[in-house]
Design a protein around this motif. Structure first.
Motif, PDB file in Angstrom:
ATOM      1  N   ASP A   1     -13.095 -13.898  -7.256  1.00  0.00           N
ATOM      2  CA  ASP A   1     -11.694 -13.739  -7.614  1.00  0.00           C
ATOM      3  C   ASP A   1     -10.909 -13.515  -6.327  1.00  0.00           C
ATOM      4  OD1 ASP A   1     -11.720 -10.958  -7.001  1.00  0.00           O
ATOM      5  OD2 ASP A   1     -12.318 -10.471  -9.029  1.00  0.00           O
ATOM      6  N   LEU A   2      -9.612 -13.352  -6.435  1.00  0.00           N
ATOM      7  CA  LEU A   2      -8.767 -13.242  -5.243  1.00  0.00           C
ATOM      8  C   LEU A   2      -9.084 -12.014  -4.400  1.00  0.00           C
ATOM      9  CD1 LEU A   2      -5.322 -14.384  -6.657  1.00  0.00           C
ATOM     10  CD2 LEU A   2      -6.905 -15.675  -5.205  1.00  0.00           C
ATOM     11  N   LEU A   3      -9.627 -10.969  -5.015  1.00  0.00           N
ATOM     12  CA  LEU A   3      -9.935  -9.752  -4.278  1.00  0.00           C
ATOM     13  C   LEU A   3     -11.366  -9.716  -3.751  1.00  0.00           C
ATOM     14  CD1 LEU A   3      -8.108  -7.085  -6.479  1.00  0.00           C
ATOM     15  CD2 LEU A   3      -7.300  -8.197  -4.393  1.00  0.00           C
ATOM     16  N   SER A   4     -12.171 -10.723  -4.085  1.00  0.00           N
ATOM     17  CA  SER A   4     -13.535 -10.778  -3.558  1.00  0.00           C
ATOM     18  C   SER A   4     -13.482 -10.839  -2.041  1.00  0.00           C
ATOM     19  CB  SER A   4     -14.262 -12.025  -4.070  1.00  0.00           C
ATOM     20  OG  SER A   4     -14.446 -11.970  -5.456  1.00  0.00           O
ATOM     21  N   LEU A   5     -14.414 -10.147  -1.406  1.00  0.00           N
ATOM     22  CA  LEU A   5     -14.491 -10.153   0.051  1.00  0.00           C
ATOM     23  C   LEU A   5     -15.562 -11.127   0.507  1.00  0.00           C
ATOM     24  CD1 LEU A   5     -14.239  -6.334   0.785  1.00  0.00           C
ATOM     25  CD2 LEU A   5     -12.441  -8.059   0.986  1.00  0.00           C
ATOM     26  N   VAL A   6     -15.293 -11.827   1.582  1.00  0.00           N
ATOM     27  CA  VAL A   6     -16.250 -12.753   2.168  1.00  0.00           C
ATOM     28  C   VAL A   6     -16.449 -12.376   3.631  1.00  0.00           C
ATOM     29  CG1 VAL A   6     -15.771 -14.646   0.569  1.00  0.00           C
ATOM     30  CG2 VAL A   6     -14.427 -14.439   2.645  1.00  0.00           C
ATOM     31  N   ARG A   7     -17.657 -12.643   4.135  1.00  0.00           N
ATOM     32  CA  ARG A   7     -17.976 -12.297   5.524  1.00  0.00           C
ATOM     33  C   ARG A   7     -19.025 -13.263   6.030  1.00  0.00           C
ATOM     34  NH1 ARG A   7     -22.062  -9.486   7.568  1.00  0.00           N
ATOM     35  NH2 ARG A   7     -22.671  -8.649   5.564  1.00  0.00           N
ATOM     36  N   SER A   8     -18.891 -13.662   7.278  1.00  0.00           N
ATOM     37  CA  SER A   8     -19.850 -14.553   7.920  1.00  0.00           C
ATOM     38  C   SER A   8     -21.202 -13.873   8.051  1.00  0.00           C
ATOM     39  CB  SER A   8     -19.335 -14.943   9.303  1.00  0.00           C
ATOM     40  OG  SER A   8     -20.325 -15.628  10.024  1.00  0.00           O
ATOM     41  N   THR A   9     -22.257 -14.662   7.890  1.00  0.00           N
ATOM     42  CA  THR A   9     -23.610 -14.138   8.088  1.00  0.00           C
ATOM     43  C   THR A   9     -24.062 -14.313   9.532  1.00  0.00           C
ATOM     44  OG1 THR A   9     -24.633 -16.265   7.556  1.00  0.00           O
ATOM     45  CG2 THR A   9     -24.294 -14.716   5.720  1.00  0.00           C
ATOM     46  N   GLY A  10     -23.348 -15.143  10.293  1.00  0.00           N
ATOM     47  CA  GLY A  10     -23.734 -15.431  11.664  1.00  0.00           C
ATOM     48  C   GLY A  10     -24.835 -16.470  11.765  1.00  0.00           C
ATOM     49  N   GLN A  11     -25.245 -17.045  10.631  1.00  0.00           N
ATOM     50  CA  GLN A  11     -26.345 -18.013  10.623  1.00  0.00           C
ATOM     51  C   GLN A  11     -25.901 -19.440  10.942  1.00  0.00           C
ATOM     52  OE1 GLN A  11     -28.609 -17.642   7.021  1.00  0.00           O
ATOM     53  NE2 GLN A  11     -29.028 -15.486   7.355  1.00  0.00           N
TER      54      GLN A  11
ATOM     55  N   ILE B   1     -21.412 -14.555   3.033  1.00  0.00           N
ATOM     56  CA  ILE B   1     -21.802 -13.836   1.820  1.00  0.00           C
ATOM     57  C   ILE B   1     -20.538 -13.311   1.163  1.00  0.00           C
ATOM     58  CG2 ILE B   1     -24.117 -13.213   2.589  1.00  0.00           C
ATOM     59  CD1 ILE B   1     -23.032 -10.438   3.313  1.00  0.00           C
ATOM     60  N   THR B   2     -20.615 -13.080  -0.129  1.00  0.00           N
ATOM     61  CA  THR B   2     -19.467 -12.552  -0.861  1.00  0.00           C
ATOM     62  C   THR B   2     -19.811 -11.188  -1.438  1.00  0.00           C
ATOM     63  OG1 THR B   2     -20.097 -13.535  -2.975  1.00  0.00           O
ATOM     64  CG2 THR B   2     -18.723 -14.873  -1.522  1.00  0.00           C
ATOM     65  N   HIS B   3     -18.786 -10.404  -1.597  1.00  0.00           N
ATOM     66  CA  HIS B   3     -18.917  -9.096  -2.229  1.00  0.00           C
ATOM     67  C   HIS B   3     -17.838  -9.005  -3.298  1.00  0.00           C
ATOM     68  CE1 HIS B   3     -21.531  -7.620   0.970  1.00  0.00           C
ATOM     69  NE2 HIS B   3     -20.698  -8.193   1.820  1.00  0.00           N
ATOM     70  N   ALA B   4     -18.225  -8.609  -4.467  1.00  0.00           N
ATOM     71  CA  ALA B   4     -17.244  -8.403  -5.529  1.00  0.00           C
ATOM     72  C   ALA B   4     -16.342  -7.247  -5.121  1.00  0.00           C
ATOM     73  CB  ALA B   4     -17.944  -8.096  -6.843  1.00  0.00           C
ATOM     74  N   PRO B   5     -15.101  -7.272  -5.566  1.00  0.00           N
ATOM     75  CA  PRO B   5     -14.219  -6.144  -5.246  1.00  0.00           C
ATOM     76  C   PRO B   5     -14.753  -4.861  -5.873  1.00  0.00           C
ATOM     77  CG  PRO B   5     -13.165  -7.639  -6.805  1.00  0.00           C
ATOM     78  CD  PRO B   5     -14.452  -8.273  -6.385  1.00  0.00           C
ATOM     79  N   ASP B   6     -14.398  -3.758  -5.273  1.00  0.00           N
ATOM     80  CA  ASP B   6     -14.808  -2.446  -5.774  1.00  0.00           C
ATOM     81  C   ASP B   6     -14.339  -2.305  -7.220  1.00  0.00           C
ATOM     82  OD1 ASP B   6     -15.162   0.236  -6.399  1.00  0.00           O
ATOM     83  OD2 ASP B   6     -14.417   0.939  -4.462  1.00  0.00           O
ATOM     84  N   PRO B   7     -15.258  -2.043  -8.162  1.00  0.00           N
ATOM     85  CA  PRO B   7     -14.862  -1.957  -9.571  1.00  0.00           C
ATOM     86  C   PRO B   7     -13.890  -0.811  -9.837  1.00  0.00           C
ATOM     87  CG  PRO B   7     -17.190  -1.413  -9.308  1.00  0.00           C
ATOM     88  CD  PRO B   7     -16.684  -1.842  -7.975  1.00  0.00           C
ATOM     89  N   ALA B   8     -13.827   0.153  -8.945  1.00  0.00           N
ATOM     90  CA  ALA B   8     -12.894   1.267  -9.120  1.00  0.00           C
ATOM     91  C   ALA B   8     -11.463   0.860  -8.793  1.00  0.00           C
ATOM     92  CB  ALA B   8     -13.309   2.449  -8.243  1.00  0.00           C
ATOM     93  N   VAL B   9     -11.300  -0.290  -8.132  1.00  0.00           N
ATOM     94  CA  VAL B   9      -9.970  -0.763  -7.764  1.00  0.00           C
ATOM     95  C   VAL B   9      -9.388  -1.547  -8.934  1.00  0.00           C
ATOM     96  CG1 VAL B   9      -8.672  -2.241  -6.198  1.00  0.00           C
ATOM     97  CG2 VAL B   9     -10.558  -0.865  -5.326  1.00  0.00           C
ATOM     98  N   ASP B  10      -8.244  -1.098  -9.400  1.00  0.00           N
ATOM     99  CA  ASP B  10      -7.539  -1.777 -10.486  1.00  0.00           C
ATOM    100  C   ASP B  10      -6.657  -2.868  -9.878  1.00  0.00           C
ATOM    101  OD1 ASP B  10      -6.037  -2.610 -12.641  1.00  0.00           O
ATOM    102  OD2 ASP B  10      -5.029  -0.689 -12.941  1.00  0.00           O
ATOM    103  N   PRO B  11      -6.967  -4.160 -10.109  1.00  0.00           N
ATOM    104  CA  PRO B  11      -6.194  -5.234  -9.492  1.00  0.00           C
ATOM    105  C   PRO B  11      -4.746  -5.307  -9.968  1.00  0.00           C
ATOM    106  CG  PRO B  11      -7.794  -6.136 -11.022  1.00  0.00           C
ATOM    107  CD  PRO B  11      -8.051  -4.661 -10.931  1.00  0.00           C
TER     108      PRO B  11
END
Length: 123
Positions: free
Chosen positions: A35-45, A96-106
């Motif tokens: 979703d729009l709040l998902s975080l993405v980060r390079s793996t360096g691979q 890699i992706t990380h779902a947004p923190d579930p405690a955060v209300d979008p």
């Protein structure tokens, strides 16, 4: 890669010089759920030089954790196109992706204002 390949595909007056449909190779759905709040980060691979221009530019933005919305704003492309590009990068192990923190209300106005402020600072 030549220097021109690292330049955004934008014209100050005309906007994007490549249609979003072309950037995503005609695909309209990502292979990974984000979703729009998902975080993405390079793996360096993978190095950007190993990728096509749009994927390389997207990967460069992911050196630090960044939201899908921020990538979309930086690339000046619709979020769905960015999700397709990011899915490609996940599939090849570049990010890699990380779902947004579930405690955060979008829908929390404070969260939305912080996101907007972050986007404005980066542009």
């Amino acid at each position: 890669m030549a220097d021109f390949e690292h330049q955004p595909l934008l014209d100050d007056d005309a906007g994007p010089l490549v249609r979003p449909y072309t950037v995503s190779n005609g695909r309209t759905a990502p292979t990974k759920k984000m979703d729009l709040l998902s975080l993405v980060r390079s793996t360096g691979q993978m190095r950007p030089a190993q990728l096509e221009a749009e994927h390389a530019e997207t990967l460069l933005l992911c050196r630090e954790p960044i939201s899908v919305a921020e990538v979309s704003a930086h690339m000046r492309l619709p979020a769905m196109v960015i999700k397709v590009l990011l899915s490609d990068l996940v599939d090849c192990g570049a990010i890699i992706t990380h779902a947004p923190d579930p405690a955060v209300d979008p829908t929390d106005q404070t969260v939305l204002e912080a996101l907007l402020n972050g986007l404005q600072r980066r542009l």
